[in-house]
Design a protein around this motif. Structure first.
Motif, PDB file in Angstrom:
ATOM      1  N   GLY A   1       0.809  -1.210   0.000  1.00 40.78           N
ATOM      2  CA  GLY A   1       0.000   0.000   0.000  1.00 40.78           C
ATOM      3  C   GLY A   1       0.842   1.259   0.000  1.00 40.78           C
ATOM      4  O   GLY A   1       0.558   2.219  -0.741  1.00 40.78           O
ATOM      5  N   HIS A   2       1.892   1.258   0.789  1.00 36.52           N
ATOM      6  CA  HIS A   2       2.768   2.431   0.834  1.00 36.52           C
ATOM      7  C   HIS A   2       3.568   2.575  -0.461  1.00 36.52           C
ATOM      8  O   HIS A   2       3.762   3.698  -0.963  1.00 36.52           O
ATOM      9  CB  HIS A   2       3.700   2.344   2.031  1.00 36.52           C
ATOM     10  N   LEU A   3       4.014   1.466  -1.035  1.00 38.42           N
ATOM     11  CA  LEU A   3       4.770   1.544  -2.287  1.00 38.42           C
ATOM     12  C   LEU A   3       3.881   2.033  -3.434  1.00 38.42           C
ATOM     13  O   LEU A   3       4.326   2.816  -4.283  1.00 38.42           O
ATOM     14  CB  LEU A   3       5.377   0.182  -2.616  1.00 38.42           C
ATOM     15  N   LYS A   4       2.645   1.591  -3.452  1.00 34.11           N
ATOM     16  CA  LYS A   4       1.715   2.054  -4.493  1.00 34.11           C
ATOM     17  C   LYS A   4       1.467   3.554  -4.360  1.00 34.11           C
ATOM     18  O   LYS A   4       1.376   4.271  -5.365  1.00 34.11           O
ATOM     19  CB  LYS A   4       0.399   1.281  -4.394  1.00 34.11           C
ATOM     20  N   ARG A   5       1.337   4.012  -3.124  1.00 35.00           N
ATOM     21  CA  ARG A   5       1.153   5.448  -2.897  1.00 35.00           C
ATOM     22  C   ARG A   5       2.313   6.256  -3.474  1.00 35.00           C
ATOM     23  O   ARG A   5       2.130   7.373  -3.963  1.00 35.00           O
ATOM     24  CB  ARG A   5       1.013   5.699  -1.392  1.00 35.00           C
ATOM     25  N   MET A   6       3.501   5.676  -3.463  1.00 40.28           N
ATOM     26  CA  MET A   6       4.684   6.349  -3.993  1.00 40.28           C
ATOM     27  C   MET A   6       4.818   6.202  -5.506  1.00 40.28           C
ATOM     28  O   MET A   6       5.726   6.769  -6.105  1.00 40.28           O
ATOM     29  CB  MET A   6       5.949   5.788  -3.333  1.00 40.28           C
ATOM     30  N   GLY A   7       3.910   5.434  -6.110  1.00 39.70           N
ATOM     31  CA  GLY A   7       3.967   5.242  -7.557  1.00 39.70           C
ATOM     32  C   GLY A   7       5.082   4.319  -8.009  1.00 39.70           C
ATOM     33  O   GLY A   7       5.602   4.446  -9.139  1.00 39.70           O
ATOM     34  N   ILE A   8       5.451   3.359  -7.167  1.00 39.51           N
ATOM     35  CA  ILE A   8       6.544   2.433  -7.481  1.00 39.51           C
ATOM     36  C   ILE A   8       5.991   1.200  -8.184  1.00 39.51           C
ATOM     37  O   ILE A   8       4.961   0.652  -7.784  1.00 39.51           O
ATOM     38  CB  ILE A   8       7.287   2.040  -6.192  1.00 39.51           C
TER      39      ILE A   8
END
Length: 390
Positions: free
Chosen positions: A39-46
């Motif tokens: 979830g956090h990585l998706k928020r960063m657009g990774i």
């Protein structure tokens, strides 16, 4: 390196780490942990690949400039231990806790994801983020990550272990062997049950097992070259249910640790021979399940030298040449595929009462070690890329 940004990310690391510490999950069961990370990585657009080996994640940050691909790895699993700490971030899961610092590893890598994703255009080359399940139990999660392509196009890989046996502000590693291989075995001895007062009518599996424990200890003391470190430990022995009953079955389990592959192969062969011979001498039957685990973790000298040269001036740490240790690490699999270095980052602090060893019910880390680890990893990547400019 933007040290100010890393310092600003320190509270983020603490937040991640304490959340994960409250919500630990066992090896191969890191479903919620994996969802939290993703979830956090998706928020960063990774860019992400998820579900590897069940819960593993590979993230990729593509830099705005040409250059090398550097990988970082964190493990995510916890241990079946009851948390006995008195703090507001103690485990909320009965019988499960992060007693080895993997929550700190994951939190550190999430902060590095934030650091690099916010400056993509400045990044030379690519960064691969490996969030791996199941370091604590064989067969581990590293091999499934490699098979899924975690190291595709990777030029070098770095990893850390937040390590309480060495003090905060210190970091240790070694060129060559740093951590041992680990193999496990389970032995089932079958005798003949009987009355405790009539042993001549039975075959006592407990007596056979007792003799076997002593005989197995002689393998290291009498068959292994004294200049080759090796450990054979019997961790459990289970047999019998009553004081006046001769047990017909007894079960032993143990582990073997060493650094030399020839020694490793020899010990495996001798364990089988000793088990068969000792059981036969007592009239019992034996069955052994011998599991080959992680290989020895072998650092690449050039990358160790890089760590030692930059840990002080760039990361503000005191670098030390670490003596090889007998705990095992499946980071070893990555180092068999690509160059890299694994570093023990000091996380112990007597002044804060952080004195308990890994896998202890009161284990904790000095959380500032996460900032040290993040700074060191960034410094190592920058030093590598500077030396290997396209």
């Amino acid at each position: 390196m933007d040290k100010e940004t890393l310092v600003q990310l320190y509270p983020v690391m603490v937040g991640h780490r304490r959340y994960l510490h409250r919500h630990p999950e066992l090896s191969f069961k890191e479903k919620e942990t994996s969802g939290y990370v993703a979830g956090h990585l998706k928020r960063m657009g990774i860019e992400l690949i998820t579900g590897i080996g069940g819960t593993g994640i590979i993230g990729r940050i593509r830099g705005g400039k040409p250059g090398k691909t550097v990988a970082f790895r964190a493990d995510m699993d916890a241990l079946p231990i009851q948390d006995e700490k008195q703090c507001d971030y103690a485990s909320q899961v009965p019988g499960v806790m992060h007693a080895c610092g993997h929550d700190g590893h994951t939190a550190t890598l999430l902060a590095l994801a934030e650091y690099y994703s916010s400056r993509r255009e400045e990044v030379e080359g690519n960064i691969v983020l490996i969030f791996q399940p199941a370091e604590e139990v064989c067969p581990g999660g590293a091999r499934s990550m490699i098979e899924a392509g975690a190291l595709n196009d990777v030029d070098v890989i770095y990893g850390v272990h937040l390590w309480t046996p060495i003090p905060i502000g210190t970091a240790g590693s070694a060129p060559g062997a740093l951590m041992a291989s680990n193999d496990d075995f389970v032995i089932e001895l079958r005798g003949k049950g009987g009355h405790g007062g009539m042993p001549h009518m039975a075959i006592d599996s407990v007596v056979a097992a007792s003799a076997l424990v002593l005989q197995l200890q002689s393998i290291v003391s009498r068959s292994v070259d004294p200049l080759q470190p090796a450990v054979l430990t019997i961790g459990s022995i289970q047999g019998g249910m009553a004081q006046n009953v001769i047990a017909d079955r007894c079960r032993l389990s143990g582990t073997v640790r060493c650094f030399n592959e020839e020694t490793r192969t020899m010990i495996a062969r001798l364990v089988r021979q000793v088990v068969e011979g000792t059981a036969a001498a007592y009239g019992a039957e034996a069955e052994i399940a011998y599991t080959t685990g992680y290989p020895s973790l072998i650092n690449h000298k050039q990358e160790y030298d890089r760590f030692y040269s930059i840990a002080g001036p760039e990361a503000g740490l005191k670098p030390v040449l670490a003596a090889p240790i007998m705990p095992a690490e499946d980071f070893a699999y990555y180092l068999k595929e690509v160059p890299g270095c694994f570093v023990l980052v000091g996380a112990g602090n007597k002044d804060k009462g952080i004195i308990y060893p890994h896998h202890h019910p009161k284990f904790d880390i000095d959380e500032e070690s996460m900032l040290h680890a993040a700074t060191l990893l960034v410094a190592m990547r920058e030093a590598y890329c500077l030396e290997n400019k396209a």
